[in-house]
Design an enzyme around this catalytic site. Structure first.
Site, PDB file in Angstrom:
ATOM      1  CD  GLU A 103      18.602  33.306 -15.827  1.00 59.08           C
ATOM      2  OE1 GLU A 103      18.762  34.511 -15.523  1.00 59.08           O
ATOM      3  OE2 GLU A 103      17.658  32.614 -15.400  1.00 59.08           O
ATOM      4  CG  ASP A 128      11.016  26.950 -16.478  1.00 60.26           C
ATOM      5  OD1 ASP A 128      10.159  26.055 -16.326  1.00 60.26           O
ATOM      6  OD2 ASP A 128      11.658  27.436 -15.540  1.00 60.26           O
ATOM      7  CG  MET A 170       8.266  22.723 -12.692  1.00 60.66           C
ATOM      8  SD  MET A 170       9.761  21.790 -13.107  1.00 60.66           S
ATOM      9  CE  MET A 170       9.978  20.874 -11.573  1.00 60.66           C
ATOM     10  NE  ARG A 172      13.357  29.771  -9.882  1.00 59.82           N
ATOM     11  CZ  ARG A 172      13.373  29.594  -8.566  1.00 59.82           C
ATOM     12  NH1 ARG A 172      13.160  30.623  -7.754  1.00 59.82           N
ATOM     13  NH2 ARG A 172      13.595  28.410  -8.054  1.00 59.82           N
ATOM     14  CD  GLU A 222       8.222  26.393 -10.231  1.00 56.45           C
ATOM     15  OE1 GLU A 222       8.165  25.525  -9.327  1.00 56.45           O
ATOM     16  OE2 GLU A 222       9.145  26.443 -11.070  1.00 56.45           O
ATOM     17  CB  VAL A 273       5.569  14.372 -12.821  1.00 54.94           C
ATOM     18  CG1 VAL A 273       4.891  13.682 -13.985  1.00 54.94           C
ATOM     19  CG2 VAL A 273       5.451  13.519 -11.568  1.00 54.94           C
ATOM     20  CD  GLN A 274       5.493  20.466 -14.457  1.00 52.97           C
ATOM     21  OE1 GLN A 274       5.208  21.477 -15.078  1.00 52.97           O
ATOM     22  NE2 GLN A 274       5.779  20.484 -13.168  1.00 52.97           N
ATOM     23  NE  ARG A 275      13.792  19.341 -14.395  1.00 53.92           N
ATOM     24  CZ  ARG A 275      13.928  20.641 -14.069  1.00 53.92           C
ATOM     25  NH1 ARG A 275      13.467  21.074 -12.917  1.00 53.92           N
ATOM     26  NH2 ARG A 275      14.519  21.487 -14.856  1.00 53.92           N
TER      27      ARG A 275
END
Length: 342
Positions: A103, A128, A170, A172, A222, A273-275
């Site tokens: 974004e 995301d 994650m 937001r 999160e 860790v996710q990315r």
């Protein structure tokens, strides 16, 4: 023609696959030259470049991260930022710019394209999965797979100790990772930013699971917030795009659960860790297709557009349309999985 390429924002599995596809097709079919800009928008802001050719992209398809580096630099906030970007693009003889980002990164590209005449083509990137106008963004599938594997592993330790395990992932403003991984991993509670949660109801679901001699797993994004509270922040600092740093809702939730139910609770924060790591097969496929279509858009002179996945087709949409609003979880979709809560 010389084409610039940059990767901005958080790193993401599949970025290298995009770069590889852009360069391979651009060189082999169109005879273009390529310049890579280092560390997102910092590259064109400071004139920091690296040569991109076929040898430079050989072997990078399965690699995570980005060979160009990334950052959250915002040239619109830098002193003389627009002038410096345009001057450095001209100095590097860059005719068009492929911008790979989410974004914020694409928002800058939209401004530069619409208001300052910089020829940009966008490629959507965010784990995301919250960019509108595209069904999926690459990196999301990898992140969901990593989170699901973690949840699978946590089930056994939760059952061994009969304790609550809270998994913070994650997300937001959008709960796509929490929703997909929580459902796939058999979580007993899934909390997302789009739906404020009632802590008493959450504790009720947890108590219900313990009555069935089952140790519950809670997955929380999160950015999720309680009905009578606010977003939990890591600290009060802001990045160059004005975003606060999130982290801590999982730990807050575990403490509240222990206090209200008397059951032991622990938190696992998956964080970066996710990315990290190698992209999934789907993300390699999608990122490669995005790269191929992005360089086609450059060849066609179709600037101010972002490539997007709609169904099984890659289409072009105005970048402004793609960044105008976030794609969030529909309440009806969230309600579907409610049958598994408690």
């Amino acid at each position: 023609m010389r084409v610039g390429v940059l990767t901005g924002g958080g790193d993401c599995p599949g970025l290298n696959a995009v770069i590889r596809a852009v360069v391979r097709k651009g060189v082999q079919e169109y005879g273009y030259d390529f310049t890579g800009f280092r560390d997102g928008w910092r590259g064109p802001l400071d004139g920091d470049t690296v040569r991109l050719d076929i040898p430079a992209v050989r072997g990078i398809l399965p690699r995570g991260g980005t060979i160009l580096g990334s950052s959250r630099t915002n040239p619109l906030q830098a002193e003389d930022g627009i002038r410096r970007v345009k001057e450095n693009l001209a100095k590097c003889e860059v005719d068009a710019l492929i911008v790979i980002g989410g974004e914020d990164t694409l928002g800058v590209a939209t401004r530069l394209s619409d208001e300052y005449g910089v020829k940009c083509v966008g490629v959507p990137k965010t784990i995301d999965n919250d960019l509108s106008a595209t069904d999926y963004t690459f990196g999301f599938n990898t992140a969901v797979g990593i989170a699901t594997e973690a949840i699978d592993r946590l089930h056994t330790t939760a059952e061994s100790h009969m304790r609550v395990l809270v998994v913070e992932v994650m997300g937001r403003h959008a709960g796509w990772i929490a929703l997909h991984s929580g459902l796939a991993g058999g979580a007993n509670v899934i909390l997302i930013p789009e739906q404020r949660f009632d802590i008493e109801r959450v504790c009720g679901w947890i108590t219900s699971r313990f009555k069935a001699s089952y140790a519950p797993i809670v997955v929380v994004a999160e950015g999720a917030m309680p009905q009578d509270g606010e977003m939990v922040l890591k600290d009060g600092t802001l990045d160059s795009f004005g975003h606060v740093r999130l982290s801590g809702v999982g730990e807050w939730l575990a403490k509240e659960i222990e206090k209200r139910t008397g059951k032991e609770a622990r938190t696992t924060v998956l964080g970066h860790v996710q990315r990290g790591g190698t992209p999934s097969a789907f993300d390699r496929w999608l990122a490669t297709r995005f790269g191929l279509h992005a360089i086609e858009a450059v060849r066609d002179g179709d600037f101010g557009k972002m490539v997007a996945l709609q169904g099984t087709d890659i289409v072009r949409v105005p970048m402004g349309e793609a960044t105008a609003r976030l794609k969030t979880v529909d309440p009806e979709l969230y309600a579907e999985v409610g049958v598994f809560f408690g």
